[in-house]
Design a protein around this motif. Structure first.
Motif, PDB file in Angstrom:
ATOM      1  N   ARG A 149     -12.296   3.358   6.718  1.00 36.75           N
ATOM      2  CA  ARG A 149     -12.495   1.931   6.445  1.00 36.75           C
ATOM      3  C   ARG A 149     -12.600   1.675   4.938  1.00 36.75           C
ATOM      4  O   ARG A 149     -12.109   0.648   4.448  1.00 36.75           O
ATOM      5  N   ALA A 150     -13.202   2.594   4.219  1.00 33.10           N
ATOM      6  CA  ALA A 150     -13.359   2.425   2.775  1.00 33.10           C
ATOM      7  C   ALA A 150     -12.083   2.753   2.014  1.00 33.10           C
ATOM      8  O   ALA A 150     -11.961   2.415   0.825  1.00 33.10           O
ATOM      9  N   ASN A 151     -11.115   3.416   2.687  1.00 31.57           N
ATOM     10  CA  ASN A 151      -9.872   3.821   2.016  1.00 31.57           C
ATOM     11  C   ASN A 151      -8.663   3.471   2.888  1.00 31.57           C
ATOM     12  O   ASN A 151      -7.939   4.358   3.352  1.00 31.57           O
ATOM     13  N   PRO A 152      -8.419   2.174   3.132  1.00 32.83           N
ATOM     14  CA  PRO A 152      -7.319   1.795   4.026  1.00 32.83           C
ATOM     15  C   PRO A 152      -5.964   2.258   3.509  1.00 32.83           C
ATOM     16  O   PRO A 152      -5.631   2.067   2.335  1.00 32.83           O
ATOM     17  N   GLY A 153      -5.216   2.921   4.388  1.00 33.44           N
ATOM     18  CA  GLY A 153      -3.875   3.367   4.037  1.00 33.44           C
ATOM     19  C   GLY A 153      -3.808   4.625   3.196  1.00 33.44           C
ATOM     20  O   GLY A 153      -2.711   5.081   2.858  1.00 33.44           O
ATOM     21  N   LYS A 154      -4.935   5.236   2.885  1.00 31.88           N
ATOM     22  CA  LYS A 154      -4.933   6.428   2.032  1.00 31.88           C
ATOM     23  C   LYS A 154      -4.603   7.688   2.827  1.00 31.88           C
ATOM     24  O   LYS A 154      -3.938   8.600   2.309  1.00 31.88           O
ATOM     25  N   TYR A 155      -5.056   7.750   4.076  1.00 36.67           N
ATOM     26  CA  TYR A 155      -4.955   8.996   4.839  1.00 36.67           C
ATOM     27  C   TYR A 155      -3.880   8.905   5.930  1.00 36.67           C
ATOM     28  O   TYR A 155      -3.571   7.827   6.435  1.00 36.67           O
ATOM     29  N   ASP A 156      -3.355  10.071   6.279  1.00 35.46           N
ATOM     30  CA  ASP A 156      -2.343  10.174   7.327  1.00 35.46           C
ATOM     31  C   ASP A 156      -2.952  10.735   8.602  1.00 35.46           C
ATOM     32  O   ASP A 156      -4.005  11.377   8.579  1.00 35.46           O
ATOM     33  N   TYR A 157      -2.260  10.507   9.705  1.00 36.09           N
ATOM     34  CA  TYR A 157      -2.586  11.209  10.943  1.00 36.09           C
ATOM     35  C   TYR A 157      -1.287  11.694  11.571  1.00 36.09           C
ATOM     36  O   TYR A 157      -0.226  11.092  11.395  1.00 36.09           O
ATOM     37  N   ALA A 158      -1.383  12.778  12.311  1.00 33.13           N
ATOM     38  CA  ALA A 158      -0.211  13.366  12.953  1.00 33.13           C
ATOM     39  C   ALA A 158      -0.152  12.957  14.410  1.00 33.13           C
ATOM     40  O   ALA A 158      -1.168  12.639  15.035  1.00 33.13           O
ATOM     41  N   SER A 159       1.051  12.973  14.965  1.00 32.28           N
ATOM     42  CA  SER A 159       1.220  12.804  16.409  1.00 32.28           C
ATOM     43  C   SER A 159       2.325  13.730  16.870  1.00 32.28           C
ATOM     44  O   SER A 159       3.077  14.287  16.059  1.00 32.28           O
ATOM     45  N   LEU A 180      -8.725   0.046  11.719  1.00 34.95           N
ATOM     46  CA  LEU A 180      -8.558   1.022  10.639  1.00 34.95           C
ATOM     47  C   LEU A 180      -7.075   1.192  10.321  1.00 34.95           C
ATOM     48  O   LEU A 180      -6.215   1.066  11.198  1.00 34.95           O
ATOM     49  N   ARG A 181      -6.788   1.521   9.062  1.00 34.73           N
ATOM     50  CA  ARG A 181      -5.397   1.705   8.639  1.00 34.73           C
ATOM     51  C   ARG A 181      -5.177   3.141   8.190  1.00 34.73           C
ATOM     52  O   ARG A 181      -5.822   3.623   7.257  1.00 34.73           O
ATOM     53  N   MET A 182      -4.260   3.836   8.894  1.00 34.01           N
ATOM     54  CA  MET A 182      -3.822   5.172   8.524  1.00 34.01           C
ATOM     55  C   MET A 182      -2.309   5.219   8.653  1.00 34.01           C
ATOM     56  O   MET A 182      -1.693   4.370   9.319  1.00 34.01           O
ATOM     57  N   ASN A 183      -1.695   6.213   8.042  1.00 32.71           N
ATOM     58  CA  ASN A 183      -0.251   6.365   8.080  1.00 32.71           C
ATOM     59  C   ASN A 183       0.134   7.359   9.169  1.00 32.71           C
ATOM     60  O   ASN A 183      -0.395   8.464   9.226  1.00 32.71           O
ATOM     61  N   HIS A 184       1.076   6.966  10.007  1.00 32.33           N
ATOM     62  CA  HIS A 184       1.499   7.809  11.118  1.00 32.33           C
ATOM     63  C   HIS A 184       2.613   8.749  10.677  1.00 32.33           C
ATOM     64  O   HIS A 184       3.641   8.323  10.167  1.00 32.33           O
TER      65      HIS A 184
END
Length: 327
Positions: A149-159, A180-184
Motif C-alpha cells: 500500500r505504501a509503494n503502489p506499483g513498485k513490486y511484482d508478483y508471479a503467476s 493494492l497495486r502490483m505488477n503481474h
C-alpha cells in the motif's frame, strides 16, 4: 429357532440397506463404456485425481470408466467435446475452476458453461498459499499489505499464466486487501517462476497448495497465508488470509464432474452416487489429501450447481475489473 432367525435377519438388514444404493446405481448406469474427458494433460494435478476417482467408480459399476485427455486451447477442446456429446451419460467431464471462468476469458466459445452442462458432483477443493522470498522485508500478511500500500506499483508478483487460478486468486487478494497495486508477471506454470522467486527478482507468488507445500517444507520461501476459511492441517502454522485481515477471502481451484445438459436425472443421480461412494473409500480420500485436495463428501447435483454458480459470480467480476485477457 424363531428368535435366532429374527436376530439373523436383524443383523443382515444394515447390509441390505447398504447394498440398495449400489443396486439402484447399477440399474440406472449406462450399459456401455463411459468416457471421462479430462481437458488437461496426462499425469498433471487434475489428471491424477480424475484417474483415481474414475478407477474407484469403475470397481463399483457395470462398466469401466475410460479416462481421455483431450487438451488444447486451455480447457476448450475437451469441454466442447462433452458439450456436444449425446445426452446419455456416456460422456462425463472432469473439470476445474477453468469451467467457471471460460466464458469471461473466451467470450466466443461455442458452448455455454452453464446452459450446456449439468453439474453432477463436486469432488474437492484445492487451496492456495501466498509465499514470498525469504529476504523480502514483510514477514506477515499485514506487513505485506502495508508495504504494498505504501509503494503502489513498485513490486511484482508471479503467476502460472494469464487467467489461471493463481492469477485470479492474486487479483482477488489485491482487490479485497484495499485495491493494492502490483505488477503481474505471467509464467508458463509455477515451476518456471521459481528461479526468479528464489533469487528475489520477483517477491511473491500465490500458488496451489500442492506446489507450495514442498517448497515451504524445504524452507525455500516464506509462507504468509493460506486461502482456506480455517487453517489447514497440512500446514497448521500458516495463518489464513482472514486471520491476516482480509475479511472473507477464500480462493480455490477445484474438481467437478459434469455431463451434457439434458442428461436424464436418474443417470445423473447414478453417476453422483458412484462418485460419492468412491470418495468415501478411505484410501481414495487419503491419496487425494496427500495431493492437497480437500474432499467434498456428500455432494449432490444441486449443491454442485450452486457451487458452480457462486464461482462464476465470484470470478467473472474479478476478470472484468482486472482486464484479464488470455494470450
Amino acid at each position: 429357532m424363531q428368535r435366532r432367525q429374527a436376530l439373523a435377519l436383524g443383523a443382515l438388514a444394515p447390509f441390505a440397506a447398504a447394498r440398495s444404493p449400489l443396486a439402484q446405481t447399477a440399474a440406472d448406469w449406462p450399459s456401455q463404456p463411459v468416457r471421462l474427458i479430462v481437458p488437461f494433460a496426462a499425469g498433471g494435478p487434475t489428471d491424477i485425481p480424475a484417474r483415481l476417482v474414475a478407477d474407484e467408480m469403475s470397481r463399483q459399476l457395470p462398466n469401466r470408466i475410460v479416462v481421455e485427455n483431450r487438451t488444447g486451447s486451455g480447457i476448450i477442446i475437451g469441454t466442447d467435446i462433452v458439450a456436444k456429446a449425446p445426452k446419455d451419460g456416456l460422456t462425463v467431464l472432469y473439470s476445474t475452476i477453468g469451467h467457471a471462468v471460460v466464458r469471461a476469458l473466451f467470450p466466443r466459445v461455442t458452448f455455454d458453461p452453464v446452459a450446456d452442462f449439468a453439474p453432477v458432483a463436486l469432488v474437492g477443493k484445492v487451496p492456495m498459499i501466498m509465499m514470498v522470498n525469504k529476504d523480502f522485508p514483510a514477514r506477515t500478511l499485514p506487513e505485506f499489505i502495508a508495504l504494498i500500500r505504501a509503494n503502489p506499483g513498485k513490486y511484482d508478483y508471479a503467476s502460472s499464466g494469464n487467467g489461471g487460478a493463481v492469477h485470479l486468486a492474486t487479483e482477488l487478494f489485491l482487490h479485497m486487501a484495499g485495491g493494492l497495486r502490483m505488477n503481474h508477471i505471467a509464467f508458463r506454470g509455477s515451476a518456471p517462476a521459481m528461479p526468479d522467486l528464489l533469487a528475489g527478482r520477483i517477491p511473491m507468488l500465490i500458488d496451489v497448495a500442492a506446489g507450495a507445500i514442498p517448497i515451504i517444507q524445504r524452507g525455500d520461501l516464506r509462507p504468509l497465508a493460506i486461502s482456506t476459511r480455517e487453517r489447514s492441517s497440512l500446514v497448521p502454522d500458516v495463518p489464513t488470509f482472514i486471520e491476516g485481515g482480509v475479511a472473507d477471502y477464500e480462493a480455490y481451484t477445484w474438481h467437478m464432474l459434469l455431463v451434457p445438459s439434458g442428461t436424464p436425472v436418474p443417470v445423473i443421480n447414478a453417476i453422483n452416487a458412484a462418485a460419492n461412494r468412491a470418495l468415501e473409500v478411505e484410501a481414495v480420500r487419503n491419496r487425494l489429501t496427500e495431493m492437497t485436495v480437500e474432499v467434498v463428501r456428500g455432494s449432490t447435483p444441486a449443491s454442485a450447481a450452486a457451487f458452480l454458480a457462486a464461482e462464476i459470480a465470484k470470478w467473472e467480476p474479478v476478470i472484468a475489473a482486472a482486464g484479464i485477457k488470455v494470450d
